[in-house]
Design an enzyme around this catalytic site. Sequence first.
Site, PDB file in Angstrom:
ATOM      1  N   LEU A  30       0.874  -1.163   0.000  1.00  0.00           N
ATOM      2  CA  LEU A  30       0.000   0.000   0.000  1.00  0.00           C
ATOM      3  C   LEU A  30       0.915   1.217   0.000  1.00  0.00           C
ATOM      4  O   LEU A  30       1.938   1.234   0.692  1.00  0.00           O
ATOM      5  CB  LEU A  30      -0.895   0.029   1.247  1.00  0.00           C
ATOM      6  CG  LEU A  30      -2.066  -0.954   1.292  1.00  0.00           C
ATOM      7  CD1 LEU A  30      -2.852  -0.779   2.582  1.00  0.00           C
ATOM      8  CD2 LEU A  30      -2.991  -0.778   0.097  1.00  0.00           C
ATOM      9  N   ASP A  31       0.558   2.240  -0.757  1.00  0.00           N
ATOM     10  CA  ASP A  31       1.378   3.445  -0.801  1.00  0.00           C
ATOM     11  C   ASP A  31       1.532   4.027   0.604  1.00  0.00           C
ATOM     12  O   ASP A  31       0.706   3.796   1.486  1.00  0.00           O
ATOM     13  CB  ASP A  31       0.732   4.496  -1.707  1.00  0.00           C
ATOM     14  CG  ASP A  31       0.635   4.036  -3.153  1.00  0.00           C
ATOM     15  OD1 ASP A  31       1.352   3.091  -3.523  1.00  0.00           O
ATOM     16  OD2 ASP A  31      -0.165   4.625  -3.897  1.00  0.00           O
ATOM     17  N   LYS A  32       2.572   4.818   0.769  1.00  0.00           N
ATOM     18  CA  LYS A  32       2.855   5.437   2.072  1.00  0.00           C
ATOM     19  C   LYS A  32       1.645   6.178   2.626  1.00  0.00           C
ATOM     20  O   LYS A  32       1.340   6.102   3.815  1.00  0.00           O
ATOM     21  CB  LYS A  32       4.047   6.392   1.937  1.00  0.00           C
ATOM     22  CG  LYS A  32       4.430   7.117   3.210  1.00  0.00           C
ATOM     23  CD  LYS A  32       5.608   8.049   2.967  1.00  0.00           C
ATOM     24  CE  LYS A  32       5.925   8.865   4.203  1.00  0.00           C
ATOM     25  NZ  LYS A  32       7.058   9.808   3.972  1.00  0.00           N
ATOM     26  N   HIS A  55       0.792   2.389  -7.992  1.00  0.00           N
ATOM     27  CA  HIS A  55      -0.093   3.564  -7.847  1.00  0.00           C
ATOM     28  C   HIS A  55      -1.315   3.462  -8.758  1.00  0.00           C
ATOM     29  O   HIS A  55      -1.794   4.476  -9.281  1.00  0.00           O
ATOM     30  CB  HIS A  55       0.662   4.856  -8.188  1.00  0.00           C
ATOM     31  CG  HIS A  55       1.744   5.217  -7.228  1.00  0.00           C
ATOM     32  ND1 HIS A  55       1.682   4.934  -5.876  1.00  0.00           N
ATOM     33  CD2 HIS A  55       2.928   5.866  -7.420  1.00  0.00           C
ATOM     34  CE1 HIS A  55       2.783   5.394  -5.287  1.00  0.00           C
ATOM     35  NE2 HIS A  55       3.558   5.942  -6.195  1.00  0.00           N
TER      36      HIS A  55
END
Length: 241
Positions: free
Chosen positions: A106-108, A191
């Site tokens: 999962l993105d930051k 993303h």
Amino acid sequence: MAKKQRVDKVLSNLGYGSRAELKKFCKQGLVFVNGKAVSNPGLQIDTDIDEIVFNGEKINYREFIYLMMNKPDGYISATFDKHDPIVLDLIDDEYLVFEPFPVGRLDKDTEGLLVLTNDGQLAHRVLSPKKHVPKTYYAKIDGKVTEEDIEAFKNGVTLDDGYETMPSELVILKSDDISEIELTIHEGKFHQVKRMFESVGKTVVYLKRLSMGALKLDETLELGEYRELTDEEVKLIEVRE
């Protein structure tokens, strides 16, 4: 069925000490197998059958662990990062000894469902591009999301690198200057959700993963909290089309 292993290796893997320390603990009479004191740290045991007691505590041996986390913003989905905190920073030592890793990323700045395990085969099955495990996200979008966007996502959109996405299911919860949506995708490009909305001229301002396969985020988990998956939930994550 588990293969036989040295008793000191089993206890070391569970975080009860180094092999050298466990050799001393055996000499001190702190290790018992099936009710008998173990003086030989190299004793071969079957973790499916034999009862192990260390310093009066019965040991429940497990080869694999499976954790569900409600990932907070600001953490990297990795086992190491030079600059930012990682999701493993939120995990207690009793689980860290199993050396878990995130299943996918999962993105930051993305919140929500993250599975961590030390079961490499399960992770491979879940992440394999051939399996198309569906993932559902809730997002807030800067801009009005429309029926045209639903149709575009249904047909697949072209990302900034020319990649054509698989058909996805977009549900509009609220269409306004800041829209709210749920989106189910069947692949996991870098993303991807953000880039899909960029392809239709909109910007994701908040993103949260709700489910992976048939496994849904336990909404009682606060951000940064986690718990073990039940046996049934482990099976759910492998549900695939």
